[in-house]
Design an enzyme around this catalytic site. Sequence first.
Site, PDB file in Angstrom:
ATOM      1  N   HIS A  41      -1.220  26.782  50.256  1.00 16.86           N
ATOM      2  CA  HIS A  41      -0.347  25.615  50.104  1.00 16.86           C
ATOM      3  C   HIS A  41      -0.410  25.129  48.661  1.00 16.86           C
ATOM      4  CE1 HIS A  41      -0.625  24.704  54.708  1.00 16.86           C
ATOM      5  NE2 HIS A  41      -0.139  25.893  54.430  1.00 16.86           N
ATOM      6  N   GLN A 221       1.183  28.299  58.076  1.00 21.25           N
ATOM      7  CA  GLN A 221       2.142  29.334  58.486  1.00 21.25           C
ATOM      8  C   GLN A 221       3.484  28.682  58.882  1.00 21.25           C
ATOM      9  OE1 GLN A 221      -1.356  29.798  59.993  1.00 21.25           O
ATOM     10  NE2 GLN A 221      -1.533  30.533  57.918  1.00 21.25           N
TER      11      GLN A 221
HETATM   12  P1  GDP Z   1       3.517  26.341  51.737  1.00 24.75           P
HETATM   13  O1  GDP Z   1       2.655  27.479  52.141  1.00 24.75           O
HETATM   14  O2  GDP Z   1       4.520  25.983  52.782  1.00 24.75           O
HETATM   15  O3  GDP Z   1       2.743  25.145  51.253  1.00 24.75           O
HETATM   16  O4  GDP Z   1       4.376  26.861  50.487  1.00 24.75           O
HETATM   17  P2  GDP Z   1       3.805  27.690  49.226  1.00 24.75           P
HETATM   18  O5  GDP Z   1       3.014  26.790  48.369  1.00 24.75           O
HETATM   19  O6  GDP Z   1       3.170  28.957  49.673  1.00 24.75           O
HETATM   20  O7  GDP Z   1       5.179  28.128  48.546  1.00 24.75           O
HETATM   21  C1  GDP Z   1       6.113  27.192  48.132  1.00 24.75           C
HETATM   22  C2  GDP Z   1       6.364  27.397  46.627  1.00 24.75           C
HETATM   23  O8  GDP Z   1       7.535  26.697  46.253  1.00 24.75           O
HETATM   24  C3  GDP Z   1       5.265  26.810  45.763  1.00 24.75           C
HETATM   25  O9  GDP Z   1       5.167  27.590  44.592  1.00 24.75           O
HETATM   26  C4  GDP Z   1       5.776  25.403  45.424  1.00 24.75           C
HETATM   27  O10 GDP Z   1       5.247  24.907  44.194  1.00 24.75           O
HETATM   28  C5  GDP Z   1       7.248  25.677  45.295  1.00 24.75           C
HETATM   29  N1  GDP Z   1       8.124  24.560  45.671  1.00 24.75           N
HETATM   30  C6  GDP Z   1       7.978  23.641  46.668  1.00 24.75           C
HETATM   31  N2  GDP Z   1       9.070  22.837  46.748  1.00 24.75           N
HETATM   32  C7  GDP Z   1       9.910  23.273  45.798  1.00 24.75           C
HETATM   33  C8  GDP Z   1      11.235  22.873  45.403  1.00 24.75           C
HETATM   34  O11 GDP Z   1      11.850  21.980  45.979  1.00 24.75           O
HETATM   35  N3  GDP Z   1      11.812  23.572  44.391  1.00 24.75           N
HETATM   36  C9  GDP Z   1      11.186  24.592  43.735  1.00 24.75           C
HETATM   37  N4  GDP Z   1      11.834  25.211  42.763  1.00 24.75           N
HETATM   38  N5  GDP Z   1       9.938  24.990  44.086  1.00 24.75           N
HETATM   39  C10 GDP Z   1       9.324  24.349  45.112  1.00 24.75           C
HETATM   40  P1  IMO Z   2       1.339  29.317  54.656  1.00 30.77           P
HETATM   41  O1  IMO Z   2       0.508  28.298  55.370  1.00 30.77           O
HETATM   42  C1  IMO Z   2       3.451  33.115  54.864  1.00 30.77           C
HETATM   43  C2  IMO Z   2       1.741  36.188  57.490  1.00 30.77           C
HETATM   44  C3  IMO Z   2       1.167  37.434  56.862  1.00 30.77           C
HETATM   45  C4  IMO Z   2       1.510  38.451  57.942  1.00 30.77           C
HETATM   46  C5  IMO Z   2       1.287  37.654  59.222  1.00 30.77           C
HETATM   47  C6  IMO Z   2      -0.057  37.885  59.876  1.00 30.77           C
HETATM   48  O2  IMO Z   2       1.034  29.448  53.228  1.00 30.77           O
HETATM   49  O3  IMO Z   2       2.787  29.120  54.947  1.00 30.77           O
HETATM   50  P2  IMO Z   2      -2.495  37.029  59.227  1.00 30.77           P
HETATM   51  O4  IMO Z   2      -3.308  37.261  57.990  1.00 30.77           O
HETATM   52  O5  IMO Z   2      -2.231  35.615  59.526  1.00 30.77           O
HETATM   53  O6  IMO Z   2      -3.039  37.779  60.418  1.00 30.77           O
HETATM   54  O7  IMO Z   2      -1.089  37.738  58.905  1.00 30.77           O
HETATM   55  O8  IMO Z   2       1.414  36.292  58.867  1.00 30.77           O
HETATM   56  N1  IMO Z   2       1.179  34.908  56.996  1.00 30.77           N
HETATM   57  C7  IMO Z   2       1.838  34.067  56.192  1.00 30.77           C
HETATM   58  N2  IMO Z   2       3.056  34.174  55.605  1.00 30.77           N
HETATM   59  N3  IMO Z   2       2.726  31.981  54.714  1.00 30.77           N
HETATM   60  C8  IMO Z   2       1.523  31.858  55.315  1.00 30.77           C
HETATM   61  O9  IMO Z   2       0.832  30.702  55.307  1.00 30.77           O
HETATM   62  C9  IMO Z   2       1.010  32.938  56.063  1.00 30.77           C
HETATM   63  N4  IMO Z   2      -0.121  33.135  56.770  1.00 30.77           N
HETATM   64  C10 IMO Z   2       0.001  34.345  57.331  1.00 30.77           C
HETATM   65  O10 IMO Z   2       1.793  37.730  55.632  1.00 30.77           O
HETATM   66  O11 IMO Z   2       2.864  38.787  57.880  1.00 30.77           O
HETATM   67 MG    MG Z   3       2.079  29.365  51.454  1.00 29.43          MG
END
Ligand code: GDP
Ligand code: IMO
Ligand code: MG
Length: 429
Positions: A41, A221
């Site tokens: 996250h 996830q």
């Molecule tokens: P999460 O797992 O749901 O918390 O999402 P991640 O952090 O894995 O991926 C979201 C990505 O998008 C991160 O690099 C954030 O910094 C970025 N992000 C979140 N909201 C926005 C947005 O509104 N615009 C852009 N351009 N990036 C965003």
């Molecule tokens: P956040 O919280 C995106 C995906 C993995 C794989 C499947 C099973 O950042 O949104 P695992 O290791 O959980 O057994 O893998 O789930 N996966 C995610 N994809 N964001 C995540 O978490 C994920 N956590 C697991 O890539 O396809």
């Molecule tokens: Mg993520």
Amino acid sequence: MATMIVVGAQWGDEGKGKIIHLLGKRADYIVRYQGGNNAGHTVVFDNKHFVLHQIPSGILQPAKKCLIANGVVLDPTSLREEITFLESRGIRVRGRLFISEWAHLILPYHKYLDALRESGEGKIGTTKRGIGPAYSDKVGRVGIRMADFMEPQTFQRLVEKNLEEKAPLLKQIVSLKKLRQETLSTANRLRSFLAPFVTDTSLILTEALHKGKDVLFEGAQGTLLDVDYGTYPYVTSSNPIAGAACVGSGIGPSAIDEVLGVVKAYTTRVGDGPFPTELHDKTGEFLRSRGQEFGATTGRPRRCGWFDGVVVRHAVRVNGFCRMALTKLDVLEGIDPIRVCVAYRYAGKTLRHFPASRVAQEKSVPVYKELPGFHGPVKGITRYENLPLLAKKYVSFLEREMGAPITLISMGRSRDETIFRDKKFRWRP
Ligand code: GDP
Ligand code: IMO
Ligand code: MG
């Protein structure tokens, strides 16, 4: 008192970290209720950049209390690294982080088993963090919980039993003697470090609710990775959906006020499995590069595609989302036209609901509605009225397709780049 569950509406990485950090300003407690360090996250603020894996994103808001509740699977080694890393960046963790003694552990042999499965025919593209094997042990009633970890003799007895049971598989890839040694000695090193954090988080949470505190539940996830309602078997091994927040944190459903879905303005997925609106062309590449779509945990490039209304309608239904936070709308600026999948065609039929059949999920062909793209600088806009008309039309179209109102629109990575549409929204910071 107000409680809200925040859940990803697609395949994860919707931007939950940003939204939790933003809304966390108003919360007293932030709770992780499922998943483990497969999550990544991202939180960006004041030119700082953090990626949280096991610790709730709320830890970056000063003075908030964070709970890792019973539904999470916890890797003690990586948890220590995460705590130490946060402390090295000046974030106070002690006295603010509480870990459930009921939570199950991810131990070294789970990671070997994950890697072993991923090397074979049934590969699903996991994060190789040992998540699946740890949850399998929990449900198979041979898991080891934090409370067991804290009792050296109980822990050793349970580890021996597990290694004996898993020996036929494990000895294909690792020396059992080495693995036993690694598991026990790491535990001995980590026990005293983790002890001050370990407690009954259900009790803490219940007391907080009685005192009228504000609580945010941070889903990891996303709905389509849910072991029940996702693209099985290409899913994670827990239930990210809102209904699991109560089981995973030891409170009853009567305590929940709101459920917020986080949804990206297009779709991404990491790992294998069906993805009907995936793009294998220049637009897909453009979304990946403009949206910086690379895994926050594994660094893998994310697969990218158009917004899938069938997927998100399914998510709205199985989570009971009251409202939505739309993220990454800024990334679509300049793409013209924009397509939105409104239904699937499969076996001569039009499907409006996400199908359970794995063949249908794989072979469904999206039916698209084409919308004109929006142009002009949208970054930095914080008032809905100031968005280009065509961007507003896209937002309204998504609301109709999803069947839930968009309360909040994220227009960039930082918390300032956000539009609040509903002035009465209780969680407005
Ligand atoms: P999460 O797992 O749901 O918390 O999402 P991640 O952090 O894995 O991926 C979201 C990505 O998008 C991160 O690099 C954030 O910094 C970025 N992000 C979140 N909201 C926005 C947005 O509104 N615009 C852009 N351009 N990036 C965003
Ligand atoms: P956040 O919280 C995106 C995906 C993995 C794989 C499947 C099973 O950042 O949104 P695992 O290791 O959980 O057994 O893998 O789930 N996966 C995610 N994809 N964001 C995540 O978490 C994920 N956590 C697991 O890539 O396809
Ligand atoms: Mg993520």
